[in-house]
Design a protein around this motif. Sequence first.
Motif, mmCIF file in Angstrom:
data_model
loop_
_atom_site.group_PDB
_atom_site.id
_atom_site.type_symbol
_atom_site.label_atom_id
_atom_site.label_comp_id
_atom_site.label_asym_id
_atom_site.label_seq_id
_atom_site.Cartn_x
_atom_site.Cartn_y
_atom_site.Cartn_z
ATOM 1 N N UNK A 64 40.139 39.208 39.985
ATOM 2 C CA UNK A 64 41.112 38.169 40.304
ATOM 3 C C UNK A 64 40.601 36.792 39.880
ATOM 4 N N UNK A 65 39.308 36.535 40.106
ATOM 5 C CA UNK A 65 38.729 35.245 39.715
ATOM 6 C C UNK A 65 38.770 35.089 38.190
ATOM 7 N N UNK A 117 41.699 54.772 41.829
ATOM 8 C CA UNK A 117 42.316 53.862 42.783
ATOM 9 C C UNK A 117 41.818 52.436 42.532
ATOM 10 N N UNK A 118 40.514 52.289 42.262
ATOM 11 C CA UNK A 118 39.942 50.954 42.075
ATOM 12 C C UNK A 118 40.434 50.331 40.771
ATOM 13 N N UNK A 124 46.795 46.683 38.503
ATOM 14 C CA UNK A 124 48.147 46.482 39.009
ATOM 15 C C UNK A 124 48.253 45.276 39.940
ATOM 16 N N UNK A 125 47.179 44.904 40.591
ATOM 17 C CA UNK A 125 47.301 43.838 41.591
ATOM 18 C C UNK A 125 46.383 42.649 41.300
ATOM 19 N N UNK A 137 44.998 42.441 50.138
ATOM 20 C CA UNK A 137 45.563 43.724 49.710
ATOM 21 C C UNK A 137 44.475 44.775 49.547
ATOM 22 N N UNK A 138 43.341 44.386 48.946
ATOM 23 C CA UNK A 138 42.267 45.346 48.719
ATOM 24 C C UNK A 138 41.676 45.833 50.032
ATOM 25 N N UNK A 139 41.562 44.921 51.001
ATOM 26 C CA UNK A 139 41.037 45.327 52.304
ATOM 27 C C UNK A 139 41.956 46.379 52.918
#
Lengths: 221, 295
Positions: A64-65, A117-118, A124-125, A137-139
């Motif tokens: 994300x960063x 999944x990861x 996707x997110x 969301x990841x949590x």
Amino acid sequence: MAAGQQQQPITMDTFLVGLWRENPVFVMLLGMCPVLAVTNSVANALAMGLATTFVLLCSTGMVSILRSVIPKEVRIAAYIVIIATFVTVVDYLIQAISLEIYNALGAFIQLIVVNCMILGRAEAFASRNRLSRTMVNSLGMGIGFTIALLCLGSVRELLGSGELLGYPVFGAAFEPWVIMLLPPGGFFVLGGWLLLFAWIKERQQQRAVRQRTEEAGHDVR
Amino acid sequence: MSQAKGTDNKASEANGANGVTESTANQAVQQPDHAHAPAPTSSLKLIATLGLIALLSGLLVVSVVEATRSAIAENHRIALERAVFEVLPGAVNRVDFIVSEDGLAPVRGSEESTTDPKAQRIHAGYDADGALVGVALSGSGRGYEDVIRVLYGFDPQRERIIGMTILSSRETPGLGDRIESDERFLASFRDLAAALADDGEGLAHTIRTVAPGAAAAPGEIDGITGATVSAEAVGRIVNHSAQQWVPRIVPHRDDLQIDLEEVLQAAPADDEDDEDDEDEADGGVTGTPVIEGER
């Protein structure tokens, strides 16, 4: 579309989606290899769930960063390098914490790298959302994954060795179902849970439909 | 593919908010041939980004490895320690010995660095009165699924094996892994003949696993129903290892009768052994003579 999502606020749903509606194991059926392989006891399931959650949080956070820096052409390669890094970190941390857990989980810690999944979450997110939203969301996804592993692990340990977290539950007369600890047992238990969740979902939908028709009936009258 | 990406980039440009760096960089390249497929991101940028990410990853991994090194070494040491006392019932003190052509020599702290890399180490255990209980030897070999590593106690005076534990295995849960817990199987190892052959080469009797309850002859181990392959593998591993170790230890068994007090006093303070335990990862070796009273 990317820009539109970026404005989206963090809601309770961002977190809860991973626990129920998009549960990585029971709904999306992702990352089945560790799910079936290491869930022969509650302790293993918990350790695997926490390790995966850690890797998921760190790598989606990093993705994300870096999402605006990583060129589209090499994004998958970049995600895999990032994920592999955190898997290696987790591998060493578990060795430092407890050799017993490390030996029990065996090769499956390293195989978190290929847990789709990861990678799926990163693509996707995380690559489309700001850091805070991604982390929430990841949590949720990580906890959803851990809960799913625990669901399988507890049933398999209970039936397969008559124990829960290593403590005997049934009397000495209980004959353990060894098959539950073996790979076929993993499939049986997973199938059982999927059936249960599908049934609950169907009932919810039916109830919703019935309510709607009843309301409609009222209006007519 | 590149066509699709082009539109993708355009879309993000249009929306403006996402990937500011990327879209501005592409804009310059895209402008001239607007009608055709836009050029992809330059290879240099791809290489630079991946290189940078890889560099950061490498740094992170190296620092974690460094940070956890001593804790991991300590964990391995504790695991081995526990195993050594498990296979030598009654032992409370442990001294490591170097096995060489001329016999057995106790390891004193200062000799650590000067030892010949080919020299092999064994762990001798002594009871509370300072009498020798036995030596712990290790062996490994193929099991049903993966390599099984075992540690077993050998009493050189009586020439018998007095205990065995599995250091690591990946045998089938519930079936093969009973080699770690099956009482009758493990009991076979608590008093198992491992006498030196008359010619001094190998054992007088082969150690092997037989059918459950059928062990009668010297060197025979009771097998486990449902874990035949794993139990036989353990018998084979112990046999293979003992065939090599016993002829090297029994002729020099008097070397093991040491004045425990003296060796233990020669040992340096225990706190420095975090540094020199690197070779523990492959199983079996520890640092200075360790004096551990408690189990």
